[in-house]
Enzyme design. Sequence first.
Site, PDB file in Angstrom:
ATOM      1  N   GLU A  35     -35.860  54.611 -18.117  1.00 18.55           N
ATOM      2  CA  GLU A  35     -36.884  53.961 -17.312  1.00 18.55           C
ATOM      3  C   GLU A  35     -38.050  53.691 -18.259  1.00 18.55           C
ATOM      4  O   GLU A  35     -38.470  54.592 -18.988  1.00 18.55           O
ATOM      5  CB  GLU A  35     -37.367  54.876 -16.176  1.00 18.55           C
ATOM      6  CG  GLU A  35     -38.377  54.158 -15.287  1.00 18.55           C
ATOM      7  CD  GLU A  35     -39.067  55.075 -14.276  1.00 18.55           C
ATOM      8  OE1 GLU A  35     -38.932  56.305 -14.371  1.00 18.55           O
ATOM      9  OE2 GLU A  35     -39.760  54.534 -13.393  1.00 18.55           O
ATOM     10  N   ARG A 262     -29.052  68.416 -20.991  1.00 20.80           N
ATOM     11  CA  ARG A 262     -30.092  67.762 -21.774  1.00 20.80           C
ATOM     12  C   ARG A 262     -30.523  68.665 -22.920  1.00 20.80           C
ATOM     13  O   ARG A 262     -30.307  69.877 -22.920  1.00 20.80           O
ATOM     14  CB  ARG A 262     -31.277  67.413 -20.894  1.00 20.80           C
ATOM     15  CG  ARG A 262     -31.982  68.623 -20.291  1.00 20.80           C
ATOM     16  CD  ARG A 262     -33.416  68.352 -19.834  1.00 20.80           C
ATOM     17  NE  ARG A 262     -33.835  66.978 -19.881  1.00 20.80           N
ATOM     18  CZ  ARG A 262     -33.941  66.181 -18.815  1.00 20.80           C
ATOM     19  NH1 ARG A 262     -33.639  66.647 -17.630  1.00 20.80           N
ATOM     20  NH2 ARG A 262     -34.347  64.954 -18.944  1.00 20.80           N
ATOM     21  N   LYS A 272     -41.624  64.232 -20.169  1.00 20.18           N
ATOM     22  CA  LYS A 272     -42.382  62.984 -20.202  1.00 20.18           C
ATOM     23  C   LYS A 272     -43.740  63.156 -19.541  1.00 20.18           C
ATOM     24  O   LYS A 272     -44.727  62.594 -19.975  1.00 20.18           O
ATOM     25  CB  LYS A 272     -41.602  61.895 -19.465  1.00 20.18           C
ATOM     26  CG  LYS A 272     -40.840  60.964 -20.363  1.00 20.18           C
ATOM     27  CD  LYS A 272     -40.308  59.791 -19.541  1.00 20.18           C
ATOM     28  CE  LYS A 272     -39.378  58.933 -20.383  1.00 20.18           C
ATOM     29  NZ  LYS A 272     -38.721  57.895 -19.566  1.00 20.18           N
TER      30      LYS A 272
END
Length: 564
Positions: A35, A262, A272
């Site tokens: 994104e 992850r 983020k």
Amino acid sequence: MPDSNGASNFIRDIVLADHAAGKHGGRVVTRFPPEPNGYLHIGHAKSICLNFGLAQDVPGGVCHLRFDDTNPTTENPEYVQSIQEDVRWLGFDWGKNRFFASDYFERLYDHAERLIRKGKAYVDSLSADDMRTYRGTLTEPGTNSPYRDRPVEENLDLFRRMRAGAFPDGAHVLRAKIDMASPNINLRDPVLYRIRHAAHYRTGTAWCIYPSYDYAHPLSDAIEGVTHSVCTLEFEDHRPLYDWVVAECETADRPQQIEFARLNISHAVMSKRRLLELVEKKLVAGWDDPRLPTIKGLRRRGYTPEAIRAFCDHIGVGKRDAVVEMQLLEHFIREDLNTRSPRVMAVLKPLKIIIDNYPEGVTEDLDAINNPENPAAGTRKVPFSRMLYIEQDDFLEEPPKEFFRLAPGREVRLRYAYIIQCTSVTKEPSTGRIAELHCTYDPETRSGASQAQRKVKATIHWVSAAHAVSAEVRLYNQLLIADQTKLPAGHDWTTYLNPQSLEVLTGCQVEPSLKDTSPGSAYQFERLGYFCADPDSKSGSPVFNRTVSLKDAWAKIHKVKGSR
RNA sequence: UGGGGGAUCGUCUAGCGGUAGGACGCCAGCCUUUGGAGCUGGCUACCUAGGUUCGAUUCCUAGUCCCCCAGCCA
């Protein structure tokens, strides 16, 4: 199947097996779907290496770059730009396969109308709060919304008016009609579309309803003919929904979602949200601050794409939560830089010395080896003259037993030059601090000369004062937090940042060959570590960022280890 | 106490019926015109308890612990 280093990649096994079995007609299509709401970091690098690597593992395999831009409030073109730069920099190429979920908005909408007609989706008019209540809890089933059984025609009419902008934000949503009693909360009639009167960075104000991830993602995969949709573990619960969307939309292609763990790195700020907070609060200089584990930060630190790829290859792909130590990442950049970075002499904290018996006005050009690991790198000339700088740490007026470098009366070799002896110390009258040293040199001990093999207990680095180039050196540490996974509840995590995360040393003296260094090139300063000529420095004189210290070099220097 | 995942050296990761290998890290030593790099040696692990088996980290059963999920974020 182990790779060269033994690390597993169970997804590669699946893809290889599917390919061998002729599944999906033998096609392998993966995608990296960021994104555009932030800059990429080392965690994304793992996903990039995985997805593009998978495509490279089979003949004809391709990997798409798709921007998952379904939330207009967080996304912007700057992020799209930086993401593309970073993927390319890492060494991957999406060719013509760059896509945007926002390009599918019309098709996504059509599918939604079809779902409504099939009775598989309905417009709900509950408030967000009510919807939460109706959803139930982890242990209690949800309750059907009173709007769940609206007739198809009413749903269609409402949905069309939603698109047309007839309603304010939050008035209605489109939901999938699945099962409010499902033990999997994601299946309790998830939201497919929400009203957002916000301008999208690509579609502008053409839309005021936007598809949710759970709806847009599987459909986008199917539209692109993705065969293996790789994502992280937190989406495991979404897989039944992913499959539901693909099945109910009756697309030609049926992609398969596969989840992996992850990447976490010890002591690194990897979320983020937190990175954005650091940038916005100006606690760092920007997304490319060398203290951040962003791709751009690592680049400014002198990390190479090769090192990052080797790291990603090494850590493997599995399903268990893992926290990789920062040292492992550093190991790979050391290993890479060791073979390619030129050795140069630099003095970070200069101490002036005068060779009293060396003629004034004379300069010798001495041969220095560029890279002992790589003879092909050749040699260079380093000027030597009467007045030099050495490292302050390489001299002690009253040396302890275990100190073998320079001290009054002591001899030491200057790397690539002569053996010198310290004869006297000059101090500043006012402060008593050491101002300069007077030394003598032995002309027969120059490299290659008759006494060159004479042994002394230490060799130190130096630069000629008259020829040296003044530089700024920035010693960056990673931004540390106490424990990135276990931050005490209610604490402001920024208080856990390492206060000594940046030390700027001015007046550093580097050898003249570094005067016009090309931005981004990395060097190994003898005994001091790896340094990268700042790629984006605007300063007139050279600026070097510390890449990573030599293995334990600082600790060892300060330990003042004994004889060798 | 719902559902979904996961547990092998300090850290990542192999092995998947024959009693554990690699890498990082650490320790010791060698070497060196820097103490770096390189080289040699060493260090520490199968979540627990039963069961099957000649033999289990690998199979079965029961536990324990950890992670994720109740956004109209992704």
